[in-house]
Design a protein around this motif. Structure first.
Motif, PDB file in Angstrom:
ATOM      1  N   MET A   1     -36.361  -9.373 -17.171  1.00 22.55           N
ATOM      2  CA  MET A   1     -34.942  -9.584 -17.117  1.00 22.55           C
ATOM      3  C   MET A   1     -34.529 -10.614 -18.130  1.00 22.55           C
ATOM      4  SD  MET A   1     -32.933 -11.425 -14.038  1.00 22.55           S
ATOM      5  CE  MET A   1     -31.493 -12.312 -14.443  1.00 22.55           C
ATOM      6  N   ARG A   2     -35.217 -11.819 -18.201  1.00 23.21           N
ATOM      7  CA  ARG A   2     -34.556 -12.933 -18.817  1.00 23.21           C
ATOM      8  C   ARG A   2     -35.133 -13.237 -20.178  1.00 23.21           C
ATOM      9  NH1 ARG A   2     -33.622 -15.500 -13.760  1.00 23.21           N
ATOM     10  NH2 ARG A   2     -32.312 -14.079 -12.698  1.00 23.21           N
ATOM     11  N   GLY A   3     -34.485 -12.752 -21.257  1.00 20.43           N
ATOM     12  CA  GLY A   3     -35.005 -13.002 -22.575  1.00 20.43           C
ATOM     13  C   GLY A   3     -33.959 -12.907 -23.641  1.00 20.43           C
ATOM     14  N   GLY A   4     -34.259 -12.222 -24.731  1.00 19.38           N
ATOM     15  CA  GLY A   4     -33.313 -12.050 -25.789  1.00 19.38           C
ATOM     16  C   GLY A   4     -33.962 -12.246 -27.140  1.00 19.38           C
ATOM     17  N   GLY A   5     -35.223 -11.829 -27.339  1.00 24.42           N
ATOM     18  CA  GLY A   5     -35.918 -11.985 -28.597  1.00 24.42           C
ATOM     19  C   GLY A   5     -37.313 -12.534 -28.408  1.00 24.42           C
ATOM     20  N   LEU A   6     -37.626 -12.963 -27.176  1.00 24.81           N
ATOM     21  CA  LEU A   6     -38.924 -13.568 -26.881  1.00 24.81           C
ATOM     22  C   LEU A   6     -40.064 -12.591 -27.020  1.00 24.81           C
ATOM     23  CD1 LEU A   6     -40.345 -16.088 -25.860  1.00 24.81           C
ATOM     24  CD2 LEU A   6     -39.914 -15.305 -23.531  1.00 24.81           C
ATOM     25  N   THR A 129     -29.152  -6.607 -10.746  1.00 21.98           N
ATOM     26  CA  THR A 129     -28.196  -5.557 -11.088  1.00 21.98           C
ATOM     27  C   THR A 129     -28.111  -5.441 -12.595  1.00 21.98           C
ATOM     28  OG1 THR A 129     -26.031  -4.620 -10.553  1.00 21.98           O
ATOM     29  CG2 THR A 129     -26.083  -6.951 -11.170  1.00 21.98           C
ATOM     30  N   VAL A 130     -27.295  -4.485 -13.051  1.00 21.06           N
ATOM     31  CA  VAL A 130     -27.113  -4.245 -14.479  1.00 21.06           C
ATOM     32  C   VAL A 130     -25.625  -4.136 -14.774  1.00 21.06           C
ATOM     33  CG1 VAL A 130     -27.587  -2.688 -16.420  1.00 21.06           C
ATOM     34  CG2 VAL A 130     -29.321  -3.030 -14.638  1.00 21.06           C
ATOM     35  N   PHE A 131     -25.169  -4.865 -15.798  1.00 20.85           N
ATOM     36  CA  PHE A 131     -23.831  -4.667 -16.348  1.00 20.85           C
ATOM     37  C   PHE A 131     -23.910  -3.476 -17.292  1.00 20.85           C
ATOM     38  CE2 PHE A 131     -23.474  -9.059 -15.045  1.00 20.85           C
ATOM     39  CZ  PHE A 131     -22.125  -9.235 -14.731  1.00 20.85           C
ATOM     40  N   THR A 132     -23.048  -2.483 -17.095  1.00 20.39           N
ATOM     41  CA  THR A 132     -23.102  -1.267 -17.894  1.00 20.39           C
ATOM     42  C   THR A 132     -21.889  -1.148 -18.812  1.00 20.39           C
ATOM     43  OG1 THR A 132     -22.156  -0.107 -15.985  1.00 20.39           O
ATOM     44  CG2 THR A 132     -24.535   0.074 -16.317  1.00 20.39           C
ATOM     45  N   ASN A 133     -22.059  -0.349 -19.871  1.00 20.87           N
ATOM     46  CA  ASN A 133     -20.928  -0.040 -20.741  1.00 20.87           C
ATOM     47  C   ASN A 133     -20.400   1.356 -20.419  1.00 20.87           C
ATOM     48  OD1 ASN A 133     -22.684   1.818 -22.080  1.00 20.87           O
ATOM     49  ND2 ASN A 133     -23.346   0.249 -23.532  1.00 20.87           N
ATOM     50  N   GLU A 134     -19.403   1.796 -21.198  1.00 19.33           N
ATOM     51  CA  GLU A 134     -18.744   3.070 -20.907  1.00 19.33           C
ATOM     52  C   GLU A 134     -19.687   4.260 -21.023  1.00 19.33           C
ATOM     53  OE1 GLU A 134     -17.614   0.680 -22.757  1.00 19.33           O
ATOM     54  OE2 GLU A 134     -15.612   0.130 -22.057  1.00 19.33           O
ATOM     55  N   LYS A 135     -20.791   4.109 -21.750  1.00 24.75           N
ATOM     56  CA  LYS A 135     -21.758   5.204 -21.902  1.00 24.75           C
ATOM     57  C   LYS A 135     -22.919   5.088 -20.922  1.00 24.75           C
ATOM     58  CE  LYS A 135     -20.701   5.954 -26.809  1.00 24.75           C
ATOM     59  NZ  LYS A 135     -21.242   6.010 -28.186  1.00 24.75           N
ATOM     60  N   GLY A 137     -24.972   2.580 -20.731  1.00 15.43           N
ATOM     61  CA  GLY A 137     -26.025   1.719 -21.258  1.00 15.43           C
ATOM     62  C   GLY A 137     -25.937   0.318 -20.692  1.00 15.43           C
ATOM     63  N   ALA A 138     -27.022  -0.423 -20.826  1.00 15.86           N
ATOM     64  CA  ALA A 138     -27.117  -1.761 -20.237  1.00 15.86           C
ATOM     65  C   ALA A 138     -26.562  -2.811 -21.202  1.00 15.86           C
ATOM     66  CB  ALA A 138     -28.568  -2.079 -19.896  1.00 15.86           C
ATOM     67  N   ILE A 139     -25.546  -3.534 -20.772  1.00 16.86           N
ATOM     68  CA  ILE A 139     -25.048  -4.689 -21.511  1.00 16.86           C
ATOM     69  C   ILE A 139     -25.951  -5.885 -21.245  1.00 16.86           C
ATOM     70  CG2 ILE A 139     -23.136  -6.331 -21.674  1.00 16.86           C
ATOM     71  CD1 ILE A 139     -21.229  -4.032 -21.090  1.00 16.86           C
ATOM     72  N   ASP A 140     -26.405  -6.010 -20.018  1.00 18.58           N
ATOM     73  CA  ASP A 140     -27.326  -7.073 -19.619  1.00 18.58           C
ATOM     74  C   ASP A 140     -27.783  -6.787 -18.202  1.00 18.58           C
ATOM     75  OD1 ASP A 140     -28.825  -9.379 -19.760  1.00 18.58           O
ATOM     76  OD2 ASP A 140     -27.155 -10.770 -19.594  1.00 18.58           O
ATOM     77  N   ASP A 141     -28.895  -7.416 -17.796  1.00 15.03           N
ATOM     78  CA  ASP A 141     -29.272  -7.407 -16.387  1.00 15.03           C
ATOM     79  C   ASP A 141     -29.046  -8.808 -15.840  1.00 15.03           C
ATOM     80  OD1 ASP A 141     -31.358  -8.525 -17.804  1.00 15.03           O
ATOM     81  OD2 ASP A 141     -32.936  -7.497 -16.710  1.00 15.03           O
ATOM     82  N   SER A 142     -28.883  -8.904 -14.541  1.00 10.13           N
ATOM     83  CA  SER A 142     -28.512 -10.176 -13.931  1.00 10.13           C
ATOM     84  C   SER A 142     -28.940 -10.176 -12.469  1.00 10.13           C
ATOM     85  CB  SER A 142     -26.984 -10.362 -14.018  1.00 10.13           C
ATOM     86  OG  SER A 142     -26.560 -11.497 -13.284  1.00 10.13           O
ATOM     87  N   VAL A 143     -29.241 -11.361 -11.960  1.00  9.33           N
ATOM     88  CA  VAL A 143     -29.432 -11.531 -10.522  1.00  9.33           C
ATOM     89  C   VAL A 143     -28.113 -12.038  -9.953  1.00  9.33           C
ATOM     90  CG1 VAL A 143     -30.639 -12.805  -8.719  1.00  9.33           C
ATOM     91  CG2 VAL A 143     -31.903 -11.954 -10.702  1.00  9.33           C
TER      92      VAL A 143
END
Length: 417
Positions: A1-6, A129-135, A137-143
């Motif tokens: 869940m928690r990253g962004g390039g790691l 959970t997951v924040f989704t976009n209009e298609k 797809g996942a914008i981000d996951d979050s607790v």
């Protein structure tokens, strides 16, 4: 869940550690990998309130998501990973963004943006959970946690903070313009510590009067810890039992020192390198790698996070795409692998037995606990079943692999017996 390039760093470290002929120590190898991957990440880096504490304890600081964060300490990433599973780890994850949504319509607002059945959560409980976009797809996951019927607490990834907050704010303005009652507060006044491993609960129990034996995985409380009012969630990113502790920043250093002292040296400060190895062993997604804007929760194997009511009613961004995948099945699926040869890395090609392309690795490395290669990635549906033989291509050469159930290391979440 928690990253962004790691993931890039974690995989480079794993490759260094896995080479039997490397001449550097694991510690030196991982530090060199960190320097290579983060050398261009300079500029004005933010520092957590524990920055000096990390440096005093030998933390090797690297730029990560705009912050200066410890990638490891004096021990190797392999030793640190194993110690978390045998004893425990303390992570500073204050670079992540905690926020609260409040108001009588806070739940209705959030359900427009995420796949979870927030309304059905009992107060004091939460879920991935997951924040989704209009298609879809996942914008981000979050607790996310339902604190009360009109208060939601959530934590989003450091690397996604700006886009997540902009996304929430845009939709909040439209929601409020139609009369919705919701407001937010970003908890920049608080720090976040993650205490993980088998000693997490007994050590933390020394610092609070609340009975942690009756506090289960996924639950949330506001309570006194070491004299400070904290938000405590029994969760984590390692597969081990543990807690995430949101503490007022002025109390964070004292709390970190107290946790280490009460463990009598068994719980160690642990950096982002081991955190990545631990989450991969636990089969957990890293956003920006295993989940992205074009990957849906169904494809990512997170169907369980879509509440039953949400499957029937939809009502979240991209629901049409996601509900169709639930009915018809996705065309690709996230799966785990074990393999021979050097550890596969992100973008390694996955082939079937005849050499045809069937997918791509998204995370991979050498498991410090299992002492073998593990990875995850996406393959065509129908080739996703455990036991399916595949080829994983590393540096132009194909090596034998097999689809393997995740988690690779069994989880030890604390649940009612």
């Amino acid at each position: 869940m928690r990253g962004g390039g790691l993931w890039q760093l974690g995989q480079s470290i794993a490759r260094q550690l896995a080479r039997p002929d490397h001449k550097k120590s694991p510690s030196a190898a991982s530090a060199a990998a960190a320097r290579r991957y983060f050398a261009s990440g300079g500029g004005d880096l933010k520092k957590t309130v524990l920055y000096d504490f990390h440096v005093e304890h030998g933390g090797k600081m690297v730029p990560f998501a705009g912050w200066s964060m410890p990638i490891q300490y004096k021990d190797s990433i392999m030793d640190s990973t194993v110690n978390c599973r045998e004893n425990g780890s303390l992570f500073d994850v204050s670079h992540m963004c905690g926020l609260s949504l409040k108001g009588k319509d806070a739940i209705a607002f959030l359900e427009k943006l995420v796949i979870a059945d927030v309304a059905s959560l009992a107060p004091g409980t939460g879920s991935l959970t997951v924040f989704t976009n209009e298609k879809g797809g996942a914008i981000d996951d979050s607790v996310i946690t339902k604190v009360t019927e009109d208060h939601i607490y959530l934590v989003v990834n450091a690397g996604c903070r700006d886009k997540d907050l902009a996304h929430i704010e845009e939709h909040m303005k439209a929601f409020k313009a139609k009369g919705g009652d919701v407001a937010w507060h970003i908890h920049d006044e608080r720090s976040l510590l993650a205490l993980q491993g088998p000693l997490a609960a007994p050590v933390l129990q020394h610092l609070t009067k609340d009975d942690l034996s009756k506090f289960y995985f996924g639950e949330f409380r506001i309570l006194e810890i070491n004299g400070a009012t904290c938000f405590l969630t029994r969760t984590g990113y390692t597969g081990e039992d543990g807690f995430e502790i949101s503490v007022p920043s002025e109390n964070a250093l004292d709390l970190a020192k107290a946790l280490l002292e009460k463990s009598e040296g068994k719980i160690r400060l642990t950096g982002l390198g081991a955190r990545d190895s631990l989450r991969l062993e636990a089969g957990l997604c890293l956003y920006g790698n295993d989940m992205e804007q074009h990957i849906t929760p169904v494809e990512a194997g997170l169907t369980w996070a879509i509440g039953k009511r949400r499957r029937a009613e939809g009502g979240f961004l991209g629901a049409e795409v996601i509900l169709k995948q639930l009915a018809d099945g996705p065309t690709i699926r996230r799966v785990g692998f074990t393999s021979s040869g050097p550890p596969p890395r992100s973008h390694s090609e996955i082939q079937d037995a005849s050499g045809a392309n069937i997918g791509e690795v998204t995370s991979g490395g050498f498991s410090p606990c299992l002492k073998k290669n593990i990875s995850m990635g996406y393959v065509k549906s129908g080739l996703h079943k455990a036991g399916t033989n595949v080829k994983l291509v590393v540096r132009g050469k194909a090596y034998d692999g097999v689809v393997t159930k995740m988690p690779f290391v069994p989880t030890k979440y604390y649940k009612p017996s």
